[in-house]
Design a protein around this motif. Structure first.
Motif, PDB file in Angstrom:
ATOM      1  N   ASN A  73      63.355  13.517  24.895  1.00 33.20           N
ATOM      2  CA  ASN A  73      63.497  12.265  24.151  1.00 33.20           C
ATOM      3  C   ASN A  73      63.503  11.078  25.116  1.00 33.20           C
ATOM      4  O   ASN A  73      63.586   9.947  24.692  1.00 33.20           O
ATOM      5  N   ASP A 140      62.454  16.587   9.877  1.00 31.81           N
ATOM      6  CA  ASP A 140      62.880  15.627   8.844  1.00 31.81           C
ATOM      7  C   ASP A 140      61.866  15.478   7.712  1.00 31.81           C
ATOM      8  O   ASP A 140      62.204  14.939   6.658  1.00 31.81           O
ATOM      9  N   MET A 182      70.827  17.091   8.879  1.00 27.07           N
ATOM     10  CA  MET A 182      69.976  16.106   9.560  1.00 27.07           C
ATOM     11  C   MET A 182      68.984  15.459   8.585  1.00 27.07           C
ATOM     12  O   MET A 182      68.998  15.735   7.389  1.00 27.07           O
ATOM     13  N   GLY A 183      68.096  14.636   9.137  1.00 27.66           N
ATOM     14  CA  GLY A 183      67.051  14.030   8.305  1.00 27.66           C
ATOM     15  C   GLY A 183      66.765  12.562   8.562  1.00 27.66           C
ATOM     16  O   GLY A 183      65.900  11.990   7.914  1.00 27.66           O
ATOM     17  N   GLU A 235      72.683  12.899   7.047  1.00 28.39           N
ATOM     18  CA  GLU A 235      73.288  12.077   8.105  1.00 28.39           C
ATOM     19  C   GLU A 235      73.032  10.579   7.915  1.00 28.39           C
ATOM     20  O   GLU A 235      73.809   9.745   8.373  1.00 28.39           O
ATOM     21  N   HIS A 285      72.218  20.720  15.388  1.00 25.94           N
ATOM     22  CA  HIS A 285      70.990  21.257  15.986  1.00 25.94           C
ATOM     23  C   HIS A 285      70.701  22.704  15.616  1.00 25.94           C
ATOM     24  O   HIS A 285      69.639  23.220  15.955  1.00 25.94           O
ATOM     25  N   ARG A 288      67.489  22.950  14.039  1.00 28.07           N
ATOM     26  CA  ARG A 288      66.254  22.849  14.821  1.00 28.07           C
ATOM     27  C   ARG A 288      65.933  24.140  15.558  1.00 28.07           C
ATOM     28  O   ARG A 288      64.867  24.257  16.172  1.00 28.07           O
TER      29      ARG A 288
HETATM   30  O1  F6P Z   1      64.171  13.843  14.143  1.00 29.52           O
HETATM   31  C1  F6P Z   1      64.731  15.105  14.259  1.00 29.52           C
HETATM   32  C2  F6P Z   1      66.207  15.017  14.465  1.00 29.52           C
HETATM   33  O2  F6P Z   1      66.689  16.340  14.534  1.00 29.52           O
HETATM   34  C3  F6P Z   1      66.960  14.185  13.431  1.00 29.52           C
HETATM   35  O3  F6P Z   1      67.131  14.861  12.212  1.00 29.52           O
HETATM   36  C4  F6P Z   1      68.229  13.859  14.184  1.00 29.52           C
HETATM   37  O4  F6P Z   1      68.810  12.660  13.729  1.00 29.52           O
HETATM   38  C5  F6P Z   1      67.749  13.687  15.600  1.00 29.52           C
HETATM   39  O5  F6P Z   1      66.514  14.398  15.702  1.00 29.52           O
HETATM   40  C6  F6P Z   1      68.696  14.215  16.645  1.00 29.52           C
HETATM   41  O6  F6P Z   1      68.170  13.936  17.896  1.00 29.52           O
HETATM   42  P1  F6P Z   1      68.745  14.519  19.268  1.00 29.52           P
HETATM   43  O7  F6P Z   1      68.026  15.809  19.536  1.00 29.52           O
HETATM   44  O8  F6P Z   1      68.419  13.479  20.253  1.00 29.52           O
HETATM   45  O9  F6P Z   1      70.225  14.756  19.094  1.00 29.52           O
END
Ligand code: F6P
Length: 363
Positions: A73, A140, A182-183, A235, A285, A288
């Motif tokens: 990121n 998302d 998330m979202g 969120e 997470h 994810r």
């Molecule tokens: O965009 C995907 C996402 O998982 C969102 O749902 C969440 O707000 C964000 O990324 C979290 O990001 P990071 O991995 O930087 O914590």
């Protein structure tokens, strides 16, 4: 012989490895060479992070979560934080260096896999003259230009499974469980998992919610001899008189924040108003991680192969998109210009209301 380079940027999503697999296989079938850039654009900044990818290198990666290339990121090449010898962090623009290295390697095109942030960067490179093909990715599901993004189905499955498990413990203790999912600014994960996972209330960014309405729903449960409740909160949801809760700064190098905290706020408010045990949890997470569902694998493989077809046609500056029943393409600029939010007139929202799920509003 054509040489192409693929990178994965932004937050990871289940299905990234399936895209890489399909790109490597489809490109190799055409007699092309494929390279992978590690951690976003790092491979085009430093050649140590550029790796050759052959079919042997990607054998068996389709069911694997994460990305074999790594992601970041913090990788915006137009404003990259770099620590100098004095230990100070400086923001540097390394885009020219990337353009030069891309040319030095003799790449025919770059396949950029990512969400809106990564695709925005890809668009800027496209404007500088780099032949780029975008592949949409985000759990998302908030990109307007494509009906679905891979990773979403897996995230929803994970959240639904968590809700299934919470029912038994909530019921045993007559408790209210508030689950934050998330979202970002869209309620897709909350809506889909909430309906499938038997939530009593679903709170989404698209509807400002009233705590009183959730209390009414929980009291109504009690009247009907159901003494527990599951509340799913996206969120990015906010109360009628409240604002979106922020848990920190994002490292995306854009004006973005990390969302989080609304689940605890809702739990505290419910505890204050009701004579009930309330607990909250953040799925975070977990949504994810893990192996992509069959749906996400298939979509990711189709996106990867579709991206190589676009490259073959020379349709640069475009992103592959799925608009059922066809796989199509849209200009990158359209892909990043608007967010897809839950349509409140859709049958999914109507279904939620029809089966008695409270959405926090007066309807
Ligand atoms: O965009 C995907 C996402 O998982 C969102 O749902 C969440 O707000 C964000 O990324 C979290 O990001 P990071 O991995 O930087 O914590």
């Amino acid at each position: 012989m054509r040489k192409i380079v693929i990178s994965t940027g932004g937050g990871d999503a289940p299905g990234l490895n399936a895209v890489i697999y399909a790109v490597v296989k489809s490109a190799t079938m055409r007699g092309w060479e494929v390279y992978g850039s590690r951690s976003g654009y790092n491979g085009l900044i430093d050649f140590d992070d550029l790796i050759r990818l052959t079919p042997n290198d990607v054998e068996g990666i389709t069911p694997m979560g994460g990305t074999i290339l790594g992601s970041t990121n913090k990788g915006n090449p137009f404003s990259m934080p770099i620590t100098n010898l004095a230990g100070e962090v400086q923001i540097v623009d390394v885009s020219e260096r990337i353009m030069n290295n891309f040319k030095r390697m003799g790449f025919y095109c770059h396949i950029a896999v990512g969400g809106d942030g990564t695709l925005e960067i890809a668009h800027r490179f496209s404007e500088m003259g780099m032949p780029v093909i975008g592949v949409p990715k985000t759990i998302d599901n908030d990109l307007e230009a494509t009906d679905r993004t891979f990773g979403f189905d897996t995230a929803v499955s994970t959240a639904t499974e968590a809700l299934d498990k919470l029912h038994s413990t909530a019921k045993s203790h007559d408790r209210i469980m508030v689950v934050e999912v998330m979202g970002r600014e869209s309620g897709w994960i909350a809506l889909y998992s909430g309906i499938a996972g038997g939530a009593d209330a679903i709170l989404m960014p698209e509807i400002s919610f009233s705590i009183d309405k959730i209390c009414e729903k929980i009291s109504d449960n009690d009247l009907h001899h159901k003494h527990y409740a599951i509340v799913v909160v996206a969120e990015g949801a906010a109360a009628e008189d409240g604002k979106v809760m922020v848990s920190g700064e994002s490292e995306l190098g854009r004006d973005e924040v990390l969302l989080g905290g609304i689940g605890k706020w809702v739990a505290d408010e419910l505890r204050r108003r009701l004579d009930k045990d309330v607990r909250h949890l953040i799925l975070g997470h977990l949504q994810r991680g893990g192996s992509p569902t069959t749906f996400d694998r298939l979509l990711a493989l189709r996106f990867g192969a579709g991206a190589v077809r676009l490259a073959d046609e020379g349709k640069f500056g475009h992103m592959v998109a799925w608009t059922p029943p066809v796989m199509t393409s849209v200009p990158l600029i359209d892909a990043i210009s608007s967010k897809k939010r839950v349509d409140l007139t859709s049958d999914k929202v109507m279904t939620a209301r029809d089966i008695g799920i409270c959405l926090g509003d007066s309807i």
